[in-house]
Write a protein that holds these residues in place. Structure first.
Motif, PDB file in Angstrom:
ATOM      1  N   PRO A 154     -35.189  14.990  -1.886  1.00  0.00           N
ATOM      2  CA  PRO A 154     -35.285  16.318  -2.489  1.00  0.00           C
ATOM      3  C   PRO A 154     -35.115  16.248  -4.007  1.00  0.00           C
ATOM      4  CG  PRO A 154     -33.150  16.023  -1.440  1.00  0.00           C
ATOM      5  CD  PRO A 154     -33.969  14.808  -1.109  1.00  0.00           C
ATOM      6  N   GLY A 155     -35.724  17.193  -4.694  1.00  0.00           N
ATOM      7  CA  GLY A 155     -35.539  17.294  -6.140  1.00  0.00           C
ATOM      8  C   GLY A 155     -34.123  17.758  -6.454  1.00  0.00           C
ATOM      9  N   TYR A 156     -33.695  17.568  -7.708  1.00  0.00           N
ATOM     10  CA  TYR A 156     -32.346  17.985  -8.086  1.00  0.00           C
ATOM     11  C   TYR A 156     -32.273  18.259  -9.578  1.00  0.00           C
ATOM     12  CZ  TYR A 156     -31.594  13.276  -9.955  1.00  0.00           C
ATOM     13  OH  TYR A 156     -31.689  12.117 -10.688  1.00  0.00           O
ATOM     14  N   SER A 157     -31.285  19.031  -9.949  1.00  0.00           N
ATOM     15  CA  SER A 157     -30.882  19.238 -11.344  1.00  0.00           C
ATOM     16  C   SER A 157     -29.395  18.965 -11.395  1.00  0.00           C
ATOM     17  CB  SER A 157     -31.147  20.667 -11.797  1.00  0.00           C
ATOM     18  OG  SER A 157     -32.530  20.924 -11.816  1.00  0.00           O
ATOM     19  N   ARG A 158     -28.968  18.318 -12.461  1.00  0.00           N
ATOM     20  CA  ARG A 158     -27.551  17.991 -12.608  1.00  0.00           C
ATOM     21  C   ARG A 158     -27.057  18.567 -13.923  1.00  0.00           C
ATOM     22  NH1 ARG A 158     -25.395  11.902 -13.367  1.00  0.00           N
ATOM     23  NH2 ARG A 158     -25.490  12.477 -15.535  1.00  0.00           N
ATOM     24  N   ALA A 159     -25.916  19.233 -13.894  1.00  0.00           N
ATOM     25  CA  ALA A 159     -25.329  19.810 -15.099  1.00  0.00           C
ATOM     26  C   ALA A 159     -24.208  18.911 -15.597  1.00  0.00           C
ATOM     27  CB  ALA A 159     -24.779  21.201 -14.810  1.00  0.00           C
ATOM     28  N   ASP A 160     -24.283  18.538 -16.875  1.00  0.00           N
ATOM     29  CA  ASP A 160     -23.249  17.742 -17.530  1.00  0.00           C
ATOM     30  C   ASP A 160     -22.711  18.532 -18.720  1.00  0.00           C
ATOM     31  OD1 ASP A 160     -23.954  15.721 -15.765  1.00  0.00           O
ATOM     32  OD2 ASP A 160     -25.187  14.652 -17.214  1.00  0.00           O
ATOM     33  N   ALA A 161     -21.506  18.200 -19.165  1.00  0.00           N
ATOM     34  CA  ALA A 161     -20.908  18.881 -20.318  1.00  0.00           C
ATOM     35  C   ALA A 161     -20.107  17.885 -21.144  1.00  0.00           C
ATOM     36  CB  ALA A 161     -19.996  20.017 -19.850  1.00  0.00           C
ATOM     37  N   ALA A 162     -19.963  18.201 -22.425  1.00  0.00           N
ATOM     38  CA  ALA A 162     -19.182  17.343 -23.319  1.00  0.00           C
ATOM     39  C   ALA A 162     -18.461  18.199 -24.354  1.00  0.00           C
ATOM     40  CB  ALA A 162     -20.072  16.329 -24.020  1.00  0.00           C
ATOM     41  N   VAL A 163     -17.272  17.744 -24.750  1.00  0.00           N
ATOM     42  CA  VAL A 163     -16.484  18.391 -25.799  1.00  0.00           C
ATOM     43  C   VAL A 163     -16.017  17.304 -26.753  1.00  0.00           C
ATOM     44  CG1 VAL A 163     -14.386  19.692 -26.319  1.00  0.00           C
ATOM     45  CG2 VAL A 163     -15.683  20.209 -24.259  1.00  0.00           C
ATOM     46  N   PHE A 164     -16.187  17.548 -28.053  1.00  0.00           N
ATOM     47  CA  PHE A 164     -15.739  16.616 -29.085  1.00  0.00           C
ATOM     48  C   PHE A 164     -14.724  17.339 -29.961  1.00  0.00           C
ATOM     49  CE2 PHE A 164     -20.076  15.672 -27.908  1.00  0.00           C
ATOM     50  CZ  PHE A 164     -20.041  14.306 -27.684  1.00  0.00           C
ATOM     51  N   ILE A 165     -13.547  16.731 -30.140  1.00  0.00           N
ATOM     52  CA  ILE A 165     -12.483  17.355 -30.923  1.00  0.00           C
ATOM     53  C   ILE A 165     -12.052  16.389 -32.026  1.00  0.00           C
ATOM     54  CG2 ILE A 165     -10.150  18.312 -30.872  1.00  0.00           C
ATOM     55  CD1 ILE A 165     -10.627  18.779 -27.833  1.00  0.00           C
ATOM     56  N   PRO A 166     -12.289  16.759 -33.293  1.00  0.00           N
ATOM     57  CA  PRO A 166     -11.807  15.899 -34.382  1.00  0.00           C
ATOM     58  C   PRO A 166     -10.286  16.029 -34.504  1.00  0.00           C
ATOM     59  CG  PRO A 166     -12.938  17.835 -35.248  1.00  0.00           C
ATOM     60  CD  PRO A 166     -13.050  17.903 -33.769  1.00  0.00           C
ATOM     61  N   LEU A 167      -9.592  14.906 -34.513  1.00  0.00           N
ATOM     62  CA  LEU A 167      -8.129  14.926 -34.601  1.00  0.00           C
ATOM     63  C   LEU A 167      -7.652  14.755 -36.037  1.00  0.00           C
ATOM     64  CD1 LEU A 167      -7.266  12.793 -31.447  1.00  0.00           C
ATOM     65  CD2 LEU A 167      -7.329  15.284 -31.671  1.00  0.00           C
TER      66      LEU A 167
END
Length: 69
Positions: A12-25
């Protein structure tokens, strides 16, 4: 996508959701968090035959710290 050349097994076809967060320290230092497969859905990424089908990974959290010198 068909699993093999005989076209008897269809993935079957699919879509995948990814996420990212970048925090300068501070200057040259960054904290990063990545989530892959946010919705934790089952999917199949590849097939080498009708019986050798590779599932995708479940939800994954990766945390990294990057420093530049």
């Amino acid at each position: 996508m068909f699993a093999a050349i005989d076209n008897t097994v269809t993935l079957p076809g699919y879509s995948r959701a990814d996420a990212a967060v970048f925090i300068p320290l501070r200057e040259g230092v960054r904290l990063q968090a990545n989530i892959e497969n946010v919705l934790n859905k089952t999917y199949y990424v590849n097939a080498d035959s009708n019986t050798n089908i590779s599932p995708g990974s479940p939800r994954v959290l990766r945390i990294g710290l990057t420093a530049r010198f």
